[in-house]
Design a protein around this motif. Sequence first.
Motif, PDB file in Angstrom:
ATOM      1  N   PHE A  43       0.806  -1.084   0.264  1.00 22.89           N
ATOM      2  CA  PHE A  43      -0.012  -0.024   0.065  1.00 22.89           C
ATOM      3  C   PHE A  43       0.964   1.350   0.127  1.00 22.89           C
ATOM      4  O   PHE A  43       0.535   2.317  -0.338  1.00 22.89           O
ATOM      5  CB  PHE A  43      -1.041   0.056   1.135  1.00 22.89           C
ATOM      6  N   SER A  44       1.834   1.205   0.533  1.00 23.74           N
ATOM      7  CA  SER A  44       2.967   2.252   0.700  1.00 23.74           C
ATOM      8  C   SER A  44       3.469   2.505  -0.819  1.00 23.74           C
ATOM      9  O   SER A  44       3.570   3.860  -1.252  1.00 23.74           O
ATOM     10  CB  SER A  44       4.084   2.154   1.635  1.00 23.74           C
ATOM     11  N   VAL A  45       3.606   1.341  -1.354  1.00 20.24           N
ATOM     12  CA  VAL A  45       4.197   1.455  -2.904  1.00 20.24           C
ATOM     13  C   VAL A  45       3.032   2.115  -3.748  1.00 20.24           C
ATOM     14  O   VAL A  45       3.259   3.088  -4.739  1.00 20.24           O
ATOM     15  CB  VAL A  45       4.648  -0.006  -3.465  1.00 20.24           C
ATOM     16  N   ASP A  54      -8.433 -13.328   4.717  1.00 23.76           N
ATOM     17  CA  ASP A  54      -8.373 -12.035   4.742  1.00 23.76           C
ATOM     18  C   ASP A  54      -7.990 -11.341   3.134  1.00 23.76           C
ATOM     19  O   ASP A  54      -7.302 -10.080   3.561  1.00 23.76           O
ATOM     20  CB  ASP A  54      -7.199 -11.928   5.486  1.00 23.76           C
ATOM     21  N   GLY A  55      -7.942 -11.956   2.473  1.00 29.57           N
ATOM     22  CA  GLY A  55      -7.971 -11.356   1.132  1.00 29.57           C
ATOM     23  C   GLY A  55      -6.571 -11.535   0.439  1.00 29.57           C
ATOM     24  O   GLY A  55      -6.327 -11.211  -0.727  1.00 29.57           O
ATOM     25  N   ILE A  56      -5.753 -12.099   1.314  1.00 23.89           N
ATOM     26  CA  ILE A  56      -4.338 -12.415   0.744  1.00 23.89           C
ATOM     27  C   ILE A  56      -4.197 -13.988   0.605  1.00 23.89           C
ATOM     28  O   ILE A  56      -4.325 -14.716   1.369  1.00 23.89           O
ATOM     29  CB  ILE A  56      -3.201 -11.870   1.504  1.00 23.89           C
ATOM     30  N   SER A  57      -3.494 -14.317  -0.793  1.00 21.13           N
ATOM     31  CA  SER A  57      -3.301 -15.640  -0.886  1.00 21.13           C
ATOM     32  C   SER A  57      -1.945 -16.005  -1.033  1.00 21.13           C
ATOM     33  O   SER A  57      -0.939 -15.222  -1.891  1.00 21.13           O
ATOM     34  CB  SER A  57      -3.885 -16.204  -2.416  1.00 21.13           C
ATOM     35  N   LEU A  58      -1.446 -16.761  -0.284  1.00 18.20           N
ATOM     36  CA  LEU A  58       0.130 -17.182  -0.138  1.00 18.20           C
ATOM     37  C   LEU A  58       0.134 -18.643  -0.806  1.00 18.20           C
ATOM     38  O   LEU A  58      -0.581 -19.438  -0.386  1.00 18.20           O
ATOM     39  CB  LEU A  58       0.637 -17.016   1.105  1.00 18.20           C
ATOM     40  N   ASN A  90      -3.000   7.387  -4.656  1.00 15.47           N
ATOM     41  CA  ASN A  90      -4.254   7.343  -3.985  1.00 15.47           C
ATOM     42  C   ASN A  90      -4.158   6.214  -2.783  1.00 15.47           C
ATOM     43  O   ASN A  90      -3.176   5.432  -2.781  1.00 15.47           O
ATOM     44  CB  ASN A  90      -5.013   6.455  -5.002  1.00 15.47           C
ATOM     45  N   ASP A  91      -5.201   6.314  -1.872  1.00 12.16           N
ATOM     46  CA  ASP A  91      -5.151   5.122  -0.742  1.00 12.16           C
ATOM     47  C   ASP A  91      -5.993   3.850  -1.327  1.00 12.16           C
ATOM     48  O   ASP A  91      -7.114   4.085  -2.027  1.00 12.16           O
ATOM     49  CB  ASP A  91      -5.531   5.535   0.228  1.00 12.16           C
ATOM     50  N   PHE A  92      -5.311   2.740  -0.896  1.00  9.17           N
ATOM     51  CA  PHE A  92      -6.147   1.532  -1.356  1.00  9.17           C
ATOM     52  C   PHE A  92      -6.391   0.503  -0.139  1.00  9.17           C
ATOM     53  O   PHE A  92      -5.797   0.695   0.707  1.00  9.17           O
ATOM     54  CB  PHE A  92      -5.201   0.736  -2.479  1.00  9.17           C
ATOM     55  N   GLU A  93      -7.465  -0.388  -0.384  1.00  9.89           N
ATOM     56  CA  GLU A  93      -7.837  -1.440   0.615  1.00  9.89           C
ATOM     57  C   GLU A  93      -7.852  -2.704  -0.193  1.00  9.89           C
ATOM     58  O   GLU A  93      -8.260  -2.721  -1.291  1.00  9.89           O
ATOM     59  CB  GLU A  93      -8.862  -1.080   1.277  1.00  9.89           C
ATOM     60  N   ILE A  94      -7.771  -3.756   0.740  1.00  8.68           N
ATOM     61  CA  ILE A  94      -7.899  -5.329  -0.058  1.00  8.68           C
ATOM     62  C   ILE A  94      -9.482  -5.226   0.034  1.00  8.68           C
ATOM     63  O   ILE A  94     -10.202  -4.811   0.365  1.00  8.68           O
ATOM     64  CB  ILE A  94      -7.494  -6.317   1.151  1.00  8.68           C
ATOM     65  N   VAL A 115      -7.284  -5.607  -4.697  1.00 11.09           N
ATOM     66  CA  VAL A 115      -7.408  -4.095  -4.272  1.00 11.09           C
ATOM     67  C   VAL A 115      -8.335  -3.225  -4.818  1.00 11.09           C
ATOM     68  O   VAL A 115      -8.651  -3.478  -5.939  1.00 11.09           O
ATOM     69  CB  VAL A 115      -6.014  -3.423  -3.987  1.00 11.09           C
ATOM     70  N   LYS A 116      -8.879  -2.250  -4.177  1.00 12.22           N
ATOM     71  CA  LYS A 116      -9.612  -1.257  -4.823  1.00 12.22           C
ATOM     72  C   LYS A 116      -9.118   0.003  -4.120  1.00 12.22           C
ATOM     73  O   LYS A 116      -8.601   0.074  -3.068  1.00 12.22           O
ATOM     74  CB  LYS A 116     -11.114  -1.535  -4.285  1.00 12.22           C
ATOM     75  N   GLU A 117      -9.776   1.030  -4.739  1.00  7.53           N
ATOM     76  CA  GLU A 117      -9.459   2.495  -4.148  1.00  7.53           C
ATOM     77  C   GLU A 117     -10.598   2.802  -2.884  1.00  7.53           C
ATOM     78  O   GLU A 117     -11.575   2.189  -2.991  1.00  7.53           O
ATOM     79  CB  GLU A 117      -9.570   3.692  -5.170  1.00  7.53           C
ATOM     80  N   ILE A 118      -9.842   3.216  -1.788  1.00  6.54           N
ATOM     81  CA  ILE A 118     -10.707   3.707  -0.717  1.00  6.54           C
ATOM     82  C   ILE A 118     -11.686   4.682  -1.278  1.00  6.54           C
ATOM     83  O   ILE A 118     -11.477   5.603  -1.596  1.00  6.54           O
ATOM     84  CB  ILE A 118      -9.896   3.921   0.578  1.00  6.54           C
ATOM     85  N   CYS A 119     -13.056   4.599  -0.742  1.00  7.00           N
ATOM     86  CA  CYS A 119     -14.030   5.514  -1.141  1.00  7.00           C
ATOM     87  C   CYS A 119     -14.236   5.802  -2.528  1.00  7.00           C
ATOM     88  O   CYS A 119     -14.588   7.136  -2.906  1.00  7.00           O
ATOM     89  CB  CYS A 119     -13.404   6.982  -0.293  1.00  7.00           C
ATOM     90  N   ASP A 120     -13.842   4.804  -3.228  1.00  6.67           N
ATOM     91  CA  ASP A 120     -14.089   5.000  -4.842  1.00  6.67           C
ATOM     92  C   ASP A 120     -15.135   3.718  -5.069  1.00  6.67           C
ATOM     93  O   ASP A 120     -16.003   2.988  -4.359  1.00  6.67           O
ATOM     94  CB  ASP A 120     -12.990   4.958  -5.519  1.00  6.67           C
ATOM     95  N   ASP A 121     -15.331   3.570  -6.268  1.00  7.14           N
ATOM     96  CA  ASP A 121     -16.395   2.444  -6.858  1.00  7.14           C
ATOM     97  C   ASP A 121     -15.506   1.360  -6.579  1.00  7.14           C
ATOM     98  O   ASP A 121     -14.636   1.367  -5.869  1.00  7.14           O
ATOM     99  CB  ASP A 121     -16.586   2.602  -8.153  1.00  7.14           C
ATOM    100  N   ASN A 122     -16.309   0.110  -6.984  1.00  8.51           N
ATOM    101  CA  ASN A 122     -15.606  -1.210  -6.692  1.00  8.51           C
ATOM    102  C   ASN A 122     -14.730  -1.620  -7.836  1.00  8.51           C
ATOM    103  O   ASN A 122     -14.965  -3.074  -8.045  1.00  8.51           O
ATOM    104  CB  ASN A 122     -16.802  -2.054  -6.243  1.00  8.51           C
ATOM    105  N   GLN A 123     -14.134  -0.906  -8.616  1.00  9.63           N
ATOM    106  CA  GLN A 123     -13.248  -1.700  -9.765  1.00  9.63           C
ATOM    107  C   GLN A 123     -12.111  -2.355  -8.867  1.00  9.63           C
ATOM    108  O   GLN A 123     -11.519  -1.750  -8.197  1.00  9.63           O
ATOM    109  CB  GLN A 123     -12.847  -0.385 -10.400  1.00  9.63           C
TER     110      GLN A 123
END
Length: 248
Positions: A41-43, A66-70, A50-54, A84-92
């Motif tokens: 997310f820092s990268v 938790d949204g991460i596959s290892l 922009n800020d992103f979330e899982i 991931v998607k942008e925070i406070c944006d659409d669900n792209q």
Amino acid sequence: MKKCLIFIVNTLILFNSCNLTGGKRIKIDLTNKETLKSTLFSVLKKEYNNDFEIMIPEKCVIEDYDGISLWTNAYNVKCYDLAVKEICDDNQMYIISGSDRGEYEDTLHLLKYHKQILEEFNTKSLKLEIDGDISVKLSGMSRRLGFAKNASYDEYCDLHCFETWITVLFDDGKTMEEYADEIFRLKEFLYQDDLSKFNITLQVYIKNHVDYWGNDKIIYFLDLDQHENFCKETFTKESIIEDLKYEL
């Protein structure tokens, strides 16, 4: 297999078992998921401002996912995938994939044009009359990554740097012939020359029509990636009925 697991498998297929060619390298310790998230997310914040979330798939039923596959590929390389998607944006949704060797790819090149693409497609699809619910989602491609980030809008579309996934949900209770009629009208519309730029994939479902595991069962699938090679002679309602016989 449940929806969330299907999503994970599709993600792994999309990125070809961590055989990454995007050019960017991000060295990440995969032993700690929180470190993985904060580093990525820092990268993304630095590169896209922009800020992103899982983004966890809808109807995900894997407990504590938790949204991460290892996972580890055939060459014993530890890999990761997440949406991931942008925070406070659409669900792209955008896919990120990488490995502990530093290889990295993402589909965030779609961020630049996805709203413009949807707006243009939705404007053209206003002419489409179909007795069903339609949803449209975009998916960035992992090919041509270096080019995609700097392409003009027309170049981006012409070289199919993305896919347009159209999902149609019909009501239950129609005859096979009636479903074939609806799908035939869909195909007639989607095979217009001015829609080839959208690199369309069509998937059709019927409400309350599920498979052995209780997932929505797809009854018709069409990948228009080879739009220009379409043979009109095979474009018949009878051929659609033949396909539906295996699913209904």
